[in-house]
Design a protein around this motif. Structure first.
Motif, mmCIF file in Angstrom:
data_model
loop_
_atom_site.group_PDB
_atom_site.id
_atom_site.type_symbol
_atom_site.label_atom_id
_atom_site.label_comp_id
_atom_site.label_asym_id
_atom_site.label_seq_id
_atom_site.Cartn_x
_atom_site.Cartn_y
_atom_site.Cartn_z
ATOM 1 N N PHE A 154 -22.645 40.189 -61.584
ATOM 2 C CA PHE A 154 -24.205 39.650 -61.796
ATOM 3 C C PHE A 154 -24.067 39.336 -63.545
ATOM 4 O O PHE A 154 -25.609 39.300 -63.855
ATOM 5 N N SER A 155 -23.114 39.363 -64.169
ATOM 6 C CA SER A 155 -23.308 38.978 -65.517
ATOM 7 C C SER A 155 -22.852 37.656 -65.859
ATOM 8 O O SER A 155 -22.304 36.792 -64.884
ATOM 9 N N ILE A 156 -23.043 37.153 -67.104
ATOM 10 C CA ILE A 156 -22.684 35.836 -67.222
ATOM 11 C C ILE A 156 -21.219 35.872 -67.221
ATOM 12 O O ILE A 156 -20.252 36.776 -67.249
ATOM 13 N N ILE A 157 -20.578 34.577 -67.023
ATOM 14 C CA ILE A 157 -19.175 34.240 -66.525
ATOM 15 C C ILE A 157 -18.387 34.853 -67.468
ATOM 16 O O ILE A 157 -17.243 35.434 -67.189
ATOM 17 N N LYS A 158 -18.652 34.721 -68.718
ATOM 18 C CA LYS A 158 -17.497 35.099 -69.879
ATOM 19 C C LYS A 158 -17.543 36.447 -70.041
ATOM 20 O O LYS A 158 -16.436 37.115 -70.538
ATOM 21 N N ASN A 159 -18.494 37.376 -69.662
ATOM 22 C CA ASN A 159 -18.339 38.642 -69.566
ATOM 23 C C ASN A 159 -17.616 39.241 -68.089
ATOM 24 O O ASN A 159 -17.447 40.554 -68.198
ATOM 25 N N ARG A 160 -17.340 38.583 -67.174
ATOM 26 C CA ARG A 160 -17.129 39.125 -65.844
ATOM 27 C C ARG A 160 -15.737 39.801 -65.798
ATOM 28 O O ARG A 160 -15.783 40.864 -65.504
ATOM 29 N N THR A 161 -14.839 39.263 -66.648
ATOM 30 C CA THR A 161 -13.683 39.801 -66.581
ATOM 31 C C THR A 161 -13.538 41.310 -67.230
ATOM 32 O O THR A 161 -13.022 42.492 -66.620
ATOM 33 N N LYS A 162 -14.246 41.352 -68.454
ATOM 34 C CA LYS A 162 -14.477 42.443 -68.933
ATOM 35 C C LYS A 162 -15.023 43.899 -68.073
ATOM 36 O O LYS A 162 -14.284 44.999 -67.796
ATOM 37 N N TRP A 163 -16.014 43.614 -67.214
ATOM 38 C CA TRP A 163 -16.631 44.393 -66.232
ATOM 39 C C TRP A 163 -15.686 44.770 -65.117
ATOM 40 O O TRP A 163 -15.842 45.847 -64.728
ATOM 41 N N ILE A 164 -15.042 43.845 -64.707
ATOM 42 C CA ILE A 164 -14.153 43.906 -63.546
ATOM 43 C C ILE A 164 -13.095 44.853 -64.084
ATOM 44 O O ILE A 164 -12.706 45.533 -63.240
ATOM 45 N N VAL A 165 -12.374 44.692 -65.083
ATOM 46 C CA VAL A 165 -11.465 45.304 -65.714
ATOM 47 C C VAL A 165 -11.818 47.021 -65.902
ATOM 48 O O VAL A 165 -11.333 47.973 -65.273
#
Length: 220
Positions: A154-165
């Motif tokens: 539910f974050s903006i696309i550019k931050n998604r990889t960071k949270w998933i990692v």
């Protein structure tokens, strides 16, 4: 036999019910939570087999590497893998707190079957200690995993990889610390108690933040 199975299942179901019922706005379908629980349980046997092979073959000469890779990484990565590929894109994962519900379900499925196997091997007298430490720690790792996975979704696309990692790496790190305390310190209880208090605080803080985000998103 019934006594051991009941003692093995009870703490996992109690913790799962607690976090499930904290979903105040839109409860997740029971069948989907149960499916996640079962998927988590099914991970026990392949992971136990891999850990047995790694130990027998003495792949790791360092106890820290064994704890980090064979325990922390192996268990948390595969729980994360199941969560990511069976729940992350599911239509029912539509609120931030949902990640916590499913993260706890997968983790407690794993912890519950592992707990039953341990009690069969060692005796029901260990049930209380197992409930307080391994079962609850798995649940809390699941909370943290689900929280960051929800952040990713539910974050903006550019931050998604960071949270998933982070949803994978933070539980791995915390699990490694947990097992390192148990294995490497003679007076481990004096270190484990503050660590578990921190883990409870950290996980419940994340769960509260996820619920607040749901509340804010529903404001007119």
């Amino acid at each position: 036999m019934i006594e051991i199975i009941s003692a093995g299942i009870a703490p996992g179901l109690a913790l799962l019910s607690y976090f499930y019922l904290r979903d105040q706005y839109e409860s997740e379908p029971v069948y989907l939570v149960l499916r996640s629980f079962i998927f988590g349980a099914l991970l026990v046997f392949p992971i136990m087999f891999i850990q047995y092979v790694l130990e027998v073959e003495k792949v790791f000469t360092s106890e820290f590497l064994y704890t980090f890779i064979a325990v922390g990484f192996l268990e948390e990565f595969f729980k994360w893998f199941v969560l990511f590929f069976t729940i992350y894109q599911h239509v029912q994962f539509n609120e931030h707190y949902d990640g916590i519900v499913y993260g706890v379900a997968v983790s407690l499925g794993f912890a519950t079957l592992e707990n039953i196997i341990y009690l069969f091997a060692n005796g029901v007298e260990y049930a209380l200690g197992r409930a307080i430490l391994p079962v609850s720690s798995h649940a809390l790792f699941g909370v943290i995993m689900g929280y960051y996975l929800g952040k990713g979704k539910f974050s903006i696309i550019k931050n998604r990889t960071k949270w998933i990692v982070l949803s994978c790496s933070i539980p791995i790190l915390l699990h490694t610390v947990y097992d390192s305390i148990l294995l490497n310190y003679f007076n481990w209880k004096y270190i484990m108690v503050p660590f578990m208090l921190f883990l409870w605080w950290f996980a419940l803080h994340k769960a509260k933040k996820a619920r607040i985000k749901i509340f804010d998103s529903r404001l007119p």
